[in-house]
Design a protein around this motif. Sequence first.
Motif, PDB file in Angstrom:
ATOM      1  N   CYS A 177      13.502  -6.802  41.086  1.00 15.52           N
ATOM      2  CA  CYS A 177      12.777  -7.522  42.149  1.00 15.52           C
ATOM      3  C   CYS A 177      13.362  -7.197  43.522  1.00 15.52           C
ATOM      4  O   CYS A 177      12.610  -6.957  44.474  1.00 15.52           O
ATOM      5  CB  CYS A 177      12.842  -9.037  41.926  1.00 15.52           C
ATOM      6  SG  CYS A 177      11.918  -9.617  40.509  1.00 15.52           S
ATOM      7  N   THR A 178      14.693  -7.221  43.630  1.00 10.67           N
ATOM      8  CA  THR A 178      15.283  -7.007  44.958  1.00 10.67           C
ATOM      9  C   THR A 178      15.147  -5.543  45.397  1.00 10.67           C
ATOM     10  O   THR A 178      15.088  -5.276  46.595  1.00 10.67           O
ATOM     11  CB  THR A 178      16.752  -7.489  45.029  1.00 10.67           C
ATOM     12  OG1 THR A 178      17.502  -6.896  43.960  1.00 10.67           O
ATOM     13  CG2 THR A 178      16.835  -8.996  44.932  1.00 10.67           C
ATOM     14  N   LEU A 227      22.328 -12.831  30.332  1.00 13.54           N
ATOM     15  CA  LEU A 227      22.689 -12.732  31.759  1.00 13.54           C
ATOM     16  C   LEU A 227      22.486 -11.301  32.274  1.00 13.54           C
ATOM     17  O   LEU A 227      21.926 -11.112  33.356  1.00 13.54           O
ATOM     18  CB  LEU A 227      24.147 -13.157  31.972  1.00 13.54           C
ATOM     19  CG  LEU A 227      24.436 -14.668  31.900  1.00 13.54           C
ATOM     20  CD1 LEU A 227      25.942 -14.917  31.804  1.00 13.54           C
ATOM     21  CD2 LEU A 227      23.868 -15.397  33.120  1.00 13.54           C
ATOM     22  N   ILE A 228      22.931 -10.323  31.503  1.00 13.00           N
ATOM     23  CA  ILE A 228      22.793  -8.918  31.935  1.00 13.00           C
ATOM     24  C   ILE A 228      21.309  -8.570  32.102  1.00 13.00           C
ATOM     25  O   ILE A 228      20.917  -7.929  33.083  1.00 13.00           O
ATOM     26  CB  ILE A 228      23.486  -7.969  30.912  1.00 13.00           C
ATOM     27  CG1 ILE A 228      25.007  -8.113  30.996  1.00 13.00           C
ATOM     28  CG2 ILE A 228      23.061  -6.504  31.130  1.00 13.00           C
ATOM     29  CD1 ILE A 228      25.623  -7.668  32.313  1.00 13.00           C
ATOM     30  N   HIS A 229      20.486  -9.023  31.169  1.00 11.59           N
ATOM     31  CA  HIS A 229      19.057  -8.697  31.268  1.00 11.59           C
ATOM     32  C   HIS A 229      18.385  -9.440  32.421  1.00 11.59           C
ATOM     33  O   HIS A 229      17.514  -8.877  33.092  1.00 11.59           O
ATOM     34  CB  HIS A 229      18.354  -8.948  29.926  1.00 11.59           C
ATOM     35  CG  HIS A 229      18.668  -7.884  28.915  1.00 11.59           C
ATOM     36  ND1 HIS A 229      19.718  -7.971  28.041  1.00 11.59           N
ATOM     37  CD2 HIS A 229      18.108  -6.666  28.699  1.00 11.59           C
ATOM     38  CE1 HIS A 229      19.772  -6.857  27.312  1.00 11.59           C
ATOM     39  NE2 HIS A 229      18.805  -6.062  27.691  1.00 11.59           N
ATOM     40  N   MET A 230      18.799 -10.679  32.674  1.00  9.32           N
ATOM     41  CA  MET A 230      18.242 -11.408  33.831  1.00  9.32           C
ATOM     42  C   MET A 230      18.693 -10.742  35.135  1.00  9.32           C
ATOM     43  O   MET A 230      17.911 -10.633  36.082  1.00  9.32           O
ATOM     44  CB  MET A 230      18.684 -12.877  33.831  1.00  9.32           C
ATOM     45  CG  MET A 230      18.149 -13.744  32.704  1.00  9.32           C
ATOM     46  SD  MET A 230      16.370 -13.628  32.441  1.00  9.32           S
ATOM     47  CE  MET A 230      15.729 -14.542  33.834  1.00  9.32           C
ATOM     48  N   LEU A 231      19.957 -10.310  35.185  1.00  8.44           N
ATOM     49  CA  LEU A 231      20.444  -9.622  36.389  1.00  8.44           C
ATOM     50  C   LEU A 231      19.686  -8.307  36.598  1.00  8.44           C
ATOM     51  O   LEU A 231      19.320  -7.963  37.728  1.00  8.44           O
ATOM     52  CB  LEU A 231      21.951  -9.357  36.284  1.00  8.44           C
ATOM     53  CG  LEU A 231      22.845 -10.577  36.551  1.00  8.44           C
ATOM     54  CD1 LEU A 231      24.282 -10.293  36.102  1.00  8.44           C
ATOM     55  CD2 LEU A 231      22.834 -10.960  38.039  1.00  8.44           C
ATOM     56  N   ALA A 232      19.439  -7.572  35.504  1.00 12.78           N
ATOM     57  CA  ALA A 232      18.683  -6.315  35.622  1.00 12.78           C
ATOM     58  C   ALA A 232      17.296  -6.595  36.201  1.00 12.78           C
ATOM     59  O   ALA A 232      16.821  -5.876  37.091  1.00 12.78           O
ATOM     60  CB  ALA A 232      18.576  -5.636  34.259  1.00 12.78           C
ATOM     61  N   GLU A 233      16.652  -7.655  35.715  1.00 17.31           N
ATOM     62  CA  GLU A 233      15.317  -8.003  36.213  1.00 17.31           C
ATOM     63  C   GLU A 233      15.388  -8.457  37.677  1.00 17.31           C
ATOM     64  O   GLU A 233      14.523  -8.128  38.486  1.00 17.31           O
ATOM     65  CB  GLU A 233      14.691  -9.099  35.333  1.00 17.31           C
ATOM     66  CG  GLU A 233      13.251  -9.427  35.653  1.00 17.31           C
ATOM     67  CD  GLU A 233      12.295  -8.245  35.562  1.00 17.31           C
ATOM     68  OE1 GLU A 233      12.605  -7.264  34.864  1.00 17.31           O
ATOM     69  OE2 GLU A 233      11.251  -8.298  36.228  1.00 17.31           O
ATOM     70  N   ARG A 234      16.453  -9.207  38.034  1.00 18.49           N
ATOM     71  CA  ARG A 234      16.617  -9.640  39.433  1.00 18.49           C
ATOM     72  C   ARG A 234      16.754  -8.432  40.358  1.00 18.49           C
ATOM     73  O   ARG A 234      16.144  -8.400  41.431  1.00 18.49           O
ATOM     74  CB  ARG A 234      17.857 -10.539  39.553  1.00 18.49           C
ATOM     75  CG  ARG A 234      17.935 -11.281  40.880  1.00 18.49           C
ATOM     76  CD  ARG A 234      19.238 -12.008  41.044  1.00 18.49           C
ATOM     77  NE  ARG A 234      19.179 -13.012  42.110  1.00 18.49           N
ATOM     78  CZ  ARG A 234      19.250 -12.755  43.408  1.00 18.49           C
ATOM     79  NH1 ARG A 234      19.363 -11.512  43.835  1.00 18.49           N
ATOM     80  NH2 ARG A 234      19.196 -13.742  44.297  1.00 18.49           N
ATOM     81  N   PHE A 235      17.524  -7.426  39.946  1.00 15.83           N
ATOM     82  CA  PHE A 235      17.695  -6.241  40.802  1.00 15.83           C
ATOM     83  C   PHE A 235      16.411  -5.413  40.871  1.00 15.83           C
ATOM     84  O   PHE A 235      16.156  -4.765  41.887  1.00 15.83           O
ATOM     85  CB  PHE A 235      18.886  -5.390  40.353  1.00 15.83           C
ATOM     86  CG  PHE A 235      20.205  -5.990  40.737  1.00 15.83           C
ATOM     87  CD1 PHE A 235      20.543  -6.150  42.076  1.00 15.83           C
ATOM     88  CD2 PHE A 235      21.115  -6.408  39.779  1.00 15.83           C
ATOM     89  CE1 PHE A 235      21.751  -6.729  42.451  1.00 15.83           C
ATOM     90  CE2 PHE A 235      22.331  -6.983  40.136  1.00 15.83           C
ATOM     91  CZ  PHE A 235      22.649  -7.143  41.482  1.00 15.83           C
ATOM     92  N   VAL A 253      26.214 -11.657  44.091  1.00 17.79           N
ATOM     93  CA  VAL A 253      24.987 -10.910  43.773  1.00 17.79           C
ATOM     94  C   VAL A 253      24.354 -10.368  45.053  1.00 17.79           C
ATOM     95  O   VAL A 253      23.920  -9.217  45.107  1.00 17.79           O
ATOM     96  CB  VAL A 253      24.001 -11.808  42.979  1.00 17.79           C
ATOM     97  CG1 VAL A 253      22.647 -11.126  42.822  1.00 17.79           C
ATOM     98  CG2 VAL A 253      24.577 -12.147  41.609  1.00 17.79           C
ATOM     99  N   GLU A 270      12.428  -3.878  44.846  1.00 19.64           N
ATOM    100  CA  GLU A 270      11.071  -3.924  45.413  1.00 19.64           C
ATOM    101  C   GLU A 270      11.110  -4.538  46.815  1.00 19.64           C
ATOM    102  O   GLU A 270      10.437  -4.058  47.720  1.00 19.64           O
ATOM    103  CB  GLU A 270      10.134  -4.752  44.514  1.00 19.64           C
ATOM    104  CG  GLU A 270       9.729  -4.067  43.232  1.00 19.64           C
ATOM    105  CD  GLU A 270       9.083  -2.702  43.484  1.00 19.64           C
ATOM    106  OE1 GLU A 270       8.100  -2.634  44.242  1.00 19.64           O
ATOM    107  OE2 GLU A 270       9.594  -1.704  42.940  1.00 19.64           O
ATOM    108  N   VAL A 271      11.891  -5.627  46.955  1.00 19.49           N
ATOM    109  CA  VAL A 271      12.031  -6.262  48.278  1.00 19.49           C
ATOM    110  C   VAL A 271      12.607  -5.253  49.279  1.00 19.49           C
ATOM    111  O   VAL A 271      12.123  -5.146  50.415  1.00 19.49           O
ATOM    112  CB  VAL A 271      12.933  -7.525  48.196  1.00 19.49           C
ATOM    113  CG1 VAL A 271      13.302  -8.029  49.589  1.00 19.49           C
ATOM    114  CG2 VAL A 271      12.231  -8.638  47.414  1.00 19.49           C
TER     115      VAL A 271
END
Lengths: 118, 118
Positions: free
Chosen positions: A48-49, A38-46, A97, A51-52
């Motif tokens: 992306c965001t 979960l922590i690694h997926m959240l890190a990857e999501r942030f 999030v 970049e957004v």
Amino acid sequence: MSPKPSNMPHTSKPVGSDPALAELERLRASIDNIDAALIHMLAERFRCTQEVGKLKARAHLPPADPSRETRQIERLRQLARDAHLDPDFAEKFLAFVIREVIRHHEAIAADARRASEG
Amino acid sequence: MSPKPSNMPHTSKPVGSDPALAELERLRASIDNIDAALIHMLAERFRCTQEVGKLKARAHLPPADPSRETRQIERLRQLARDAHLDPDFAEKFLAFVIREVIRHHEAIAADARRASEG
């Protein structure tokens, strides 16, 4: 053999010999693995965001997009139902999030303003 | 060719032709994939914690375990630092999830009480 004293608390057994505690350790090891994921997926999501956020600042797009958010909520609620997760929890999680994402975007926009004024 | 009017808002370009909006769509597709992964990992985490809740109720173990929580927080903060995620956010995230877990455990304990009284 003397009977077990009735006032002995249920939680006083030594850890190694108790099957319940062994099972608890097994479940906790799974939870720890899932939390790392979960922590690694959240890190990857942030990533992306972030970049957004930069893209929106550069292209002068508005930070918030209510119609996108509505679509995200409906999609995550359906994914949650399919995975037997409480859809209300999924919606609260997304809101949690997104609050953090907006905090990041505001910081990026403030940096961009400072850079253009400096 | 007439010059672009200066009062034209930056966001009025048609979606298909704007490279910024195309890039936004690309990033949003990644975010949607990550969100689906997060929802499924959360669903699996709650499957584990539901098992923990039942086990604790059965073995009369206390619902909360502050020393376990302290270890979890320190571990997740370190994982977050390694993944370039704000450790404070990781800690807030864990607290958010644990609040929901405790809500589930209290419901399981209440069900168990009702079953043993009924």
